[in-house]
Design a protein around this motif. Structure first.
Motif, PDB file in Angstrom:
ATOM      1  N   MET A 112       1.544  35.092   4.972  1.00 18.41           N
ATOM      2  CA  MET A 112       0.250  34.429   5.050  1.00 18.41           C
ATOM      3  C   MET A 112       0.063  33.510   3.841  1.00 18.41           C
ATOM      4  O   MET A 112       0.690  33.706   2.802  1.00 18.41           O
ATOM      5  CB  MET A 112      -0.870  35.470   5.110  1.00 18.41           C
ATOM      6  CG  MET A 112      -0.753  36.387   6.332  1.00 18.41           C
ATOM      7  SD  MET A 112      -1.934  37.743   6.321  1.00 18.41           S
ATOM      8  CE  MET A 112      -3.394  36.858   6.860  1.00 18.41           C
ATOM      9  N   GLU A 113      -0.806  32.543   4.022  1.00 18.92           N
ATOM     10  CA  GLU A 113      -1.160  31.624   2.933  1.00 18.92           C
ATOM     11  C   GLU A 113      -1.818  32.409   1.793  1.00 18.92           C
ATOM     12  O   GLU A 113      -2.573  33.342   2.039  1.00 18.92           O
ATOM     13  CB  GLU A 113      -2.133  30.562   3.460  1.00 18.92           C
ATOM     14  CG  GLU A 113      -2.389  29.427   2.515  1.00 18.92           C
ATOM     15  CD  GLU A 113      -1.186  28.517   2.354  1.00 18.92           C
ATOM     16  OE1 GLU A 113      -1.044  27.938   1.258  1.00 18.92           O
ATOM     17  OE2 GLU A 113      -0.385  28.389   3.291  1.00 18.92           O
ATOM     18  N   ILE A 114      -1.518  32.033   0.580  1.00 14.95           N
ATOM     19  CA  ILE A 114      -2.088  32.690  -0.594  1.00 14.95           C
ATOM     20  C   ILE A 114      -3.097  31.743  -1.231  1.00 14.95           C
ATOM     21  O   ILE A 114      -2.771  30.590  -1.523  1.00 14.95           O
ATOM     22  CB  ILE A 114      -1.003  33.057  -1.628  1.00 14.95           C
ATOM     23  CG1 ILE A 114       0.048  33.967  -0.992  1.00 14.95           C
ATOM     24  CG2 ILE A 114      -1.631  33.725  -2.853  1.00 14.95           C
ATOM     25  CD1 ILE A 114       1.249  34.216  -1.878  1.00 14.95           C
ATOM     26  N   GLU A 115      -4.303  32.232  -1.457  1.00 13.52           N
ATOM     27  CA  GLU A 115      -5.344  31.377  -2.033  1.00 13.52           C
ATOM     28  C   GLU A 115      -4.990  30.997  -3.470  1.00 13.52           C
ATOM     29  O   GLU A 115      -4.294  31.750  -4.174  1.00 13.52           O
ATOM     30  CB  GLU A 115      -6.710  32.042  -1.941  1.00 13.52           C
ATOM     31  CG  GLU A 115      -6.838  33.333  -2.712  1.00 13.52           C
ATOM     32  CD  GLU A 115      -8.203  33.972  -2.535  1.00 13.52           C
ATOM     33  OE1 GLU A 115      -9.060  33.717  -3.407  1.00 13.52           O
ATOM     34  OE2 GLU A 115      -8.406  34.710  -1.556  1.00 13.52           O
ATOM     35  N   PRO A 116      -5.436  29.822  -3.919  1.00 15.12           N
ATOM     36  CA  PRO A 116      -5.057  29.309  -5.247  1.00 15.12           C
ATOM     37  C   PRO A 116      -5.320  30.279  -6.403  1.00 15.12           C
ATOM     38  O   PRO A 116      -4.476  30.402  -7.294  1.00 15.12           O
ATOM     39  CB  PRO A 116      -5.886  28.028  -5.387  1.00 15.12           C
ATOM     40  CG  PRO A 116      -6.077  27.570  -3.976  1.00 15.12           C
ATOM     41  CD  PRO A 116      -6.221  28.840  -3.170  1.00 15.12           C
ATOM     42  N   GLU A 117      -6.463  30.946  -6.432  1.00 18.92           N
ATOM     43  CA  GLU A 117      -6.751  31.864  -7.533  1.00 18.92           C
ATOM     44  C   GLU A 117      -5.692  32.963  -7.623  1.00 18.92           C
ATOM     45  O   GLU A 117      -5.219  33.309  -8.705  1.00 18.92           O
ATOM     46  CB  GLU A 117      -8.131  32.498  -7.370  1.00 18.92           C
ATOM     47  CG  GLU A 117      -8.453  33.488  -8.474  1.00 18.92           C
ATOM     48  CD  GLU A 117      -9.725  34.268  -8.257  1.00 18.92           C
ATOM     49  OE1 GLU A 117     -10.084  35.028  -9.168  1.00 18.92           O
ATOM     50  OE2 GLU A 117     -10.350  34.146  -7.189  1.00 18.92           O
ATOM     51  N   ILE A 118      -5.304  33.486  -6.479  1.00 16.44           N
ATOM     52  CA  ILE A 118      -4.304  34.548  -6.463  1.00 16.44           C
ATOM     53  C   ILE A 118      -2.925  33.982  -6.806  1.00 16.44           C
ATOM     54  O   ILE A 118      -2.138  34.631  -7.496  1.00 16.44           O
ATOM     55  CB  ILE A 118      -4.313  35.288  -5.119  1.00 16.44           C
ATOM     56  CG1 ILE A 118      -5.649  36.039  -4.983  1.00 16.44           C
ATOM     57  CG2 ILE A 118      -3.134  36.240  -5.000  1.00 16.44           C
ATOM     58  CD1 ILE A 118      -5.854  36.722  -3.654  1.00 16.44           C
ATOM     59  N   ARG A 119      -2.638  32.772  -6.368  1.00 13.49           N
ATOM     60  CA  ARG A 119      -1.373  32.132  -6.731  1.00 13.49           C
ATOM     61  C   ARG A 119      -1.255  32.022  -8.248  1.00 13.49           C
ATOM     62  O   ARG A 119      -0.181  32.245  -8.807  1.00 13.49           O
ATOM     63  CB  ARG A 119      -1.252  30.761  -6.063  1.00 13.49           C
ATOM     64  CG  ARG A 119      -1.087  30.867  -4.538  1.00 13.49           C
ATOM     65  CD  ARG A 119      -0.924  29.502  -3.892  1.00 13.49           C
ATOM     66  NE  ARG A 119       0.328  28.882  -4.269  1.00 13.49           N
ATOM     67  CZ  ARG A 119       1.529  29.211  -3.794  1.00 13.49           C
ATOM     68  NH1 ARG A 119       1.632  30.175  -2.911  1.00 13.49           N
ATOM     69  NH2 ARG A 119       2.606  28.582  -4.191  1.00 13.49           N
ATOM     70  N   ARG A 120      -2.359  31.695  -8.926  1.00 11.15           N
ATOM     71  CA  ARG A 120      -2.341  31.613 -10.394  1.00 11.15           C
ATOM     72  C   ARG A 120      -2.007  32.975 -10.999  1.00 11.15           C
ATOM     73  O   ARG A 120      -1.199  33.069 -11.921  1.00 11.15           O
ATOM     74  CB  ARG A 120      -3.685  31.108 -10.918  1.00 11.15           C
ATOM     75  CG  ARG A 120      -3.829  29.599 -10.862  1.00 11.15           C
ATOM     76  CD  ARG A 120      -5.051  29.116 -11.604  1.00 11.15           C
ATOM     77  NE  ARG A 120      -6.293  29.477 -10.943  1.00 11.15           N
ATOM     78  CZ  ARG A 120      -6.833  28.849  -9.913  1.00 11.15           C
ATOM     79  NH1 ARG A 120      -6.232  27.786  -9.415  1.00 11.15           N
ATOM     80  NH2 ARG A 120      -7.959  29.244  -9.386  1.00 11.15           N
ATOM     81  N   VAL A 121      -2.637  34.029 -10.483  1.00  9.86           N
ATOM     82  CA  VAL A 121      -2.383  35.384 -10.989  1.00  9.86           C
ATOM     83  C   VAL A 121      -0.908  35.744 -10.800  1.00  9.86           C
ATOM     84  O   VAL A 121      -0.305  36.385 -11.655  1.00  9.86           O
ATOM     85  CB  VAL A 121      -3.298  36.421 -10.297  1.00  9.86           C
ATOM     86  CG1 VAL A 121      -2.901  37.842 -10.659  1.00  9.86           C
ATOM     87  CG2 VAL A 121      -4.751  36.167 -10.645  1.00  9.86           C
TER      88      VAL A 121
END
Length: 124
Positions: free
Chosen positions: A105-114
């Protein structure tokens, strides 16, 4: 994964679990699920945290009497060791039983940063 990445992930998980518990206490179960799903995405590539995410989901499913979700979480808890051992995890999967346990699934930007991933692509 360096110790700073692990520390930031652990802090993120602690905050998401705190928010999920608060929402569940207030009987805002959709919000609780939201935070548990975010935690799952961050936790899934480490066996212990991955299992903790599913255990928390199992507890919430039991609390709200969602037996389909209870079965789904039990299935995912059984799959987690194999997925983590082989590294064959569906990146970005939210961990709920309303999606296939095998779907990326697509990962939201905030979580991608983490996660230390570029925020403009889903190349996890």
């Amino acid at each position: 994964m360096n110790s700073n990445t692990i520390s930031s992930r652990n802090a993120f998980l602690a905050e998401e679990y705190r928010r999920a518990a608060k929402a569940a206490k207030e009987q805002n179960f959709e919000e609780a699920w939201h935070h548990l799903q975010r935690a799952h995405v961050v936790a899934q590539d480490r066996f212990g945290p991955h299992c903790v995410a599913h255990l928390r989901m199992l507890r919430l499913a039991w609390r709200v009497g969602d037996w389909r979700e209870v079965r789904g979480q039990m299935f995912r808890l059984a799959l987690a060791p194999l997925g983590n051992a082989t590294g064959k995890l569906p990146v970005g999967n939210t961990g709920r039983s309303n999606v296939s346990a095998f779907t990326r699934m697509e990962i939201e930007p905030e979580i991608r940063r983490v996660l230390g991933l570029p925020t403009n692509r889903n190349d996890g």
